[in-house]
Write an enzyme that holds these catalytic residues in place. Structure first.
Site, PDB file in Angstrom:
ATOM      1  N   LYS A   3       0.843  -1.212   0.000  1.00 40.27           N
ATOM      2  CA  LYS A   3       0.000   0.000   0.000  1.00 40.27           C
ATOM      3  C   LYS A   3       0.875   1.258   0.000  1.00 40.27           C
ATOM      4  CE  LYS A   3      -2.121  -1.194   3.874  1.00 40.27           C
ATOM      5  NZ  LYS A   3      -1.435  -2.471   4.173  1.00 40.27           N
TER       6      LYS A   3
ATOM      7  N   ARG B 142     -10.072   0.877   8.493  1.00 38.21           N
ATOM      8  CA  ARG B 142      -9.496  -0.418   8.850  1.00 38.21           C
ATOM      9  C   ARG B 142     -10.558  -1.376   9.375  1.00 38.21           C
ATOM     10  NH1 ARG B 142      -3.798   0.036   8.296  1.00 38.21           N
ATOM     11  NH2 ARG B 142      -2.791  -1.542   9.536  1.00 38.21           N
TER      12      ARG B 142
ATOM     13  N   ARG C  80      11.833  -6.420   5.397  1.00 36.39           N
ATOM     14  CA  ARG C  80      11.831  -4.977   5.653  1.00 36.39           C
ATOM     15  C   ARG C  80      12.336  -4.665   7.063  1.00 36.39           C
ATOM     16  NH1 ARG C  80       6.340  -1.684   5.642  1.00 36.39           N
ATOM     17  NH2 ARG C  80       5.999  -3.110   7.373  1.00 36.39           N
TER      18      ARG C  80
ATOM     19  N   ARG D 130      10.672  -3.447   9.934  1.00 36.89           N
ATOM     20  CA  ARG D 130      10.173  -2.345  10.771  1.00 36.89           C
ATOM     21  C   ARG D 130       9.968  -2.908  12.183  1.00 36.89           C
ATOM     22  NH1 ARG D 130       4.908   0.189   8.187  1.00 36.89           N
ATOM     23  NH2 ARG D 130       3.830  -1.181   9.666  1.00 36.89           N
TER      24      ARG D 130
ATOM     25  N   ARG E 176      -0.970  -9.204  12.812  1.00 36.60           N
ATOM     26  CA  ARG E 176      -1.530  -8.179  11.909  1.00 36.60           C
ATOM     27  C   ARG E 176      -2.349  -8.840  10.796  1.00 36.60           C
ATOM     28  NH1 ARG E 176       4.031  -5.725  10.708  1.00 36.60           N
ATOM     29  NH2 ARG E 176       3.059  -4.482   9.064  1.00 36.60           N
TER      30      ARG E 176
HETATM   31  P1  AP5 Z   1       4.707  -1.552   1.931  1.00 38.87           P
HETATM   32  O1  AP5 Z   1       4.503  -0.735   0.721  1.00 38.87           O
HETATM   33  O2  AP5 Z   1       5.262  -0.908   3.143  1.00 38.87           O
HETATM   34  O3  AP5 Z   1       3.360  -2.336   2.291  1.00 38.87           O
HETATM   35  P2  AP5 Z   1       2.115  -1.880   3.142  1.00 38.87           P
HETATM   36  O4  AP5 Z   1       0.940  -2.545   2.536  1.00 38.87           O
HETATM   37  O5  AP5 Z   1       2.106  -0.395   3.258  1.00 38.87           O
HETATM   38  O6  AP5 Z   1       2.501  -2.588   4.503  1.00 38.87           O
HETATM   39  P3  AP5 Z   1       2.456  -2.052   6.002  1.00 38.87           P
HETATM   40  O7  AP5 Z   1       3.326  -2.951   6.796  1.00 38.87           O
HETATM   41  O8  AP5 Z   1       2.687  -0.586   6.066  1.00 38.87           O
HETATM   42  O9  AP5 Z   1       0.956  -2.361   6.331  1.00 38.87           O
HETATM   43  P4  AP5 Z   1       0.197  -2.335   7.631  1.00 38.87           P
HETATM   44  O10 AP5 Z   1      -1.186  -2.213   7.147  1.00 38.87           O
HETATM   45  O11 AP5 Z   1       0.483  -3.483   8.512  1.00 38.87           O
HETATM   46  O12 AP5 Z   1       0.841  -1.075   8.414  1.00 38.87           O
HETATM   47  P5  AP5 Z   1       0.303   0.361   8.795  1.00 38.87           P
HETATM   48  O13 AP5 Z   1       1.474   1.247   8.818  1.00 38.87           O
HETATM   49  O14 AP5 Z   1      -0.867   0.731   7.978  1.00 38.87           O
HETATM   50  O15 AP5 Z   1       5.619  -2.798   1.506  1.00 38.87           O
HETATM   51  C1  AP5 Z   1       6.069  -3.729   2.483  1.00 38.87           C
HETATM   52  C2  AP5 Z   1       7.451  -4.243   2.068  1.00 38.87           C
HETATM   53  O16 AP5 Z   1       7.333  -4.979   0.840  1.00 38.87           O
HETATM   54  C3  AP5 Z   1       8.471  -3.126   1.809  1.00 38.87           C
HETATM   55  O17 AP5 Z   1       9.726  -3.543   2.221  1.00 38.87           O
HETATM   56  C4  AP5 Z   1       8.407  -2.947   0.272  1.00 38.87           C
HETATM   57  O18 AP5 Z   1       9.616  -2.465  -0.258  1.00 38.87           O
HETATM   58  C5  AP5 Z   1       8.121  -4.370  -0.188  1.00 38.87           C
HETATM   59  N1  AP5 Z   1       7.324  -4.431  -1.419  1.00 38.87           N
HETATM   60  C6  AP5 Z   1       6.319  -3.598  -1.812  1.00 38.87           C
HETATM   61  N2  AP5 Z   1       5.816  -3.989  -3.005  1.00 38.87           N
HETATM   62  C7  AP5 Z   1       6.500  -5.105  -3.350  1.00 38.87           C
HETATM   63  C8  AP5 Z   1       6.442  -5.983  -4.494  1.00 38.87           C
HETATM   64  N3  AP5 Z   1       5.559  -5.797  -5.478  1.00 38.87           N
HETATM   65  N4  AP5 Z   1       7.284  -7.032  -4.511  1.00 38.87           N
HETATM   66  C9  AP5 Z   1       8.174  -7.238  -3.507  1.00 38.87           C
HETATM   67  N5  AP5 Z   1       8.300  -6.433  -2.426  1.00 38.87           N
HETATM   68  C10 AP5 Z   1       7.462  -5.390  -2.351  1.00 38.87           C
HETATM   69  O19 AP5 Z   1      -0.210   0.113  10.283  1.00 38.87           O
HETATM   70  C11 AP5 Z   1       0.704  -0.184  11.322  1.00 38.87           C
HETATM   71  C12 AP5 Z   1      -0.049  -0.221  12.652  1.00 38.87           C
HETATM   72  O20 AP5 Z   1      -0.616   1.075  12.927  1.00 38.87           O
HETATM   73  C13 AP5 Z   1      -1.250  -1.176  12.702  1.00 38.87           C
HETATM   74  O21 AP5 Z   1      -0.852  -2.482  13.068  1.00 38.87           O
HETATM   75  C14 AP5 Z   1      -2.122  -0.509  13.776  1.00 38.87           C
HETATM   76  O22 AP5 Z   1      -1.619  -0.763  15.060  1.00 38.87           O
HETATM   77  C15 AP5 Z   1      -1.916   0.968  13.496  1.00 38.87           C
HETATM   78  N6  AP5 Z   1      -2.900   1.522  12.537  1.00 38.87           N
HETATM   79  C16 AP5 Z   1      -2.632   2.049  11.301  1.00 38.87           C
HETATM   80  N7  AP5 Z   1      -3.765   2.477  10.721  1.00 38.87           N
HETATM   81  C17 AP5 Z   1      -4.768   2.226  11.618  1.00 38.87           C
HETATM   82  C18 AP5 Z   1      -6.163   2.445  11.587  1.00 38.87           C
HETATM   83  N8  AP5 Z   1      -6.774   2.988  10.522  1.00 38.87           N
HETATM   84  N9  AP5 Z   1      -6.887   2.053  12.675  1.00 38.87           N
HETATM   85  C19 AP5 Z   1      -6.301   1.508  13.749  1.00 38.87           C
HETATM   86  N10 AP5 Z   1      -4.979   1.260  13.835  1.00 38.87           N
HETATM   87  C20 AP5 Z   1      -4.212   1.620  12.781  1.00 38.87           C
HETATM   88 MG    MG Z   2       2.156   0.970   4.863  1.00 34.42          MG
END
Ligand code: AP5
Ligand code: MG
Length: 188
Positions: A13, A88, A125, A127, A138
């Site tokens: 994403k 979410r 990655r 993180r 997750r």
């Molecule tokens: P990346 O682009 O970072 O993927 P992503 O889908 O953004 O993954 P996230 O880990 O950010 O998703 P998430 O939903 O768990 O985290 P969020 O920050 O929203 O890509 C991931 C990796 O793959 C990278 O290394 C990239 O280079 C690689 N990659 C990308 N495309 C690729 C491809 N085609 N092929 C190979 N490799 C590839 O949320 C984190 C936390 O915040 C949650 O757990 C929760 O606690 C909180 N939170 C966030 N939003 C909310 C909400 N709305 N409500 C409540 N809690 C929330």
């Molecule tokens: Mg993300």
């Protein structure tokens, strides 16, 4: 254009959001990035959110919805935006539409990816919340809380599903095709 990127952790994403916001001059709202910034700043919100994020649980809706509503209210007329990682769950989606209107979203791009690919990508990655145990939680939270939004937006005719497996360019091409015509009058 007003978009939502919906998909499991690691679907790409954030990666695809970067390209979309620069190609279409969109405002990028990533609740994950906003919350990580709050944690780093040790703000009141950050202190409250940290434990949930470290465990891979959702941060309580009232904290997140207020954050997004404030940003969306400041959006100028005609400015497109991309919501990454929000809504979410159904409660957040209902709050979003209550706040900005039922027609405030043109398309929801659902990025589909299987669990083992997610784990491999995120372990690479590294993180803070990318340990195997937290990644699996997750994924579980996504399945239980977030995936019902697929049907929610399908019923509203907004859902576009794309395969998120492949190179970043491949996926970007699929998304470009999926959103062609989104946000234009008469588009379906
Ligand atoms: P990346 O682009 O970072 O993927 P992503 O889908 O953004 O993954 P996230 O880990 O950010 O998703 P998430 O939903 O768990 O985290 P969020 O920050 O929203 O890509 C991931 C990796 O793959 C990278 O290394 C990239 O280079 C690689 N990659 C990308 N495309 C690729 C491809 N085609 N092929 C190979 N490799 C590839 O949320 C984190 C936390 O915040 C949650 O757990 C929760 O606690 C909180 N939170 C966030 N939003 C909310 C909400 N709305 N409500 C409540 N809690 C929330
Ligand atoms: Mg993300």
């Amino acid at each position: 254009m007003r978009l939502i990127l919906l998909g499991p952790p690691g679907a790409g994403k954030g990666t695809q959001a970067e390209r979309l916001v620069s190609a279409h001059e969109l405002l990028h709202l990533s609740t994950g990035d906003m919350l990580r910034a709050a944690v780093a700043a040790e703000s009141e919100l950050g202190v409250k959110a940290k434990g949930f994020m470290d465990a891979g649980e959702l941060v309580p809706a009232e904290l997140v919805c207020a954050l997004v509503a404030e940003r969306l209210r400041a959006v100028e007329d005609g400015q497109g935006y991309l919501l990454d990682g929000f809504p979410r769950n159904e409660a957040q989606a209902v709050a979003l539409h209550a706040d900005v209107g039922d027609d405030a979203i043109d398309c929801v791009v659902h990025m589909k990816l299987d669990d083992e690919e997610i784990v491999q990508r995120l372990l690479k990655r590294g993180r803070k919340d990318d340990t195997e145990e937290v990644i699996r939680n997750r994924i579980k939270v996504y399945g239980e809380e977030t995936s019902p939004l697929i049907a929610f937006y399908e019923q509203r005719g907004l859902l576009r599903t794309v395969d998120a497996l492949g190179t970043i360019d491949d996926v970007a091409g699929r998304i470009a095709e999926a959103i062609a015509g989104c946000g234009q009058v008469g588009a379906s």
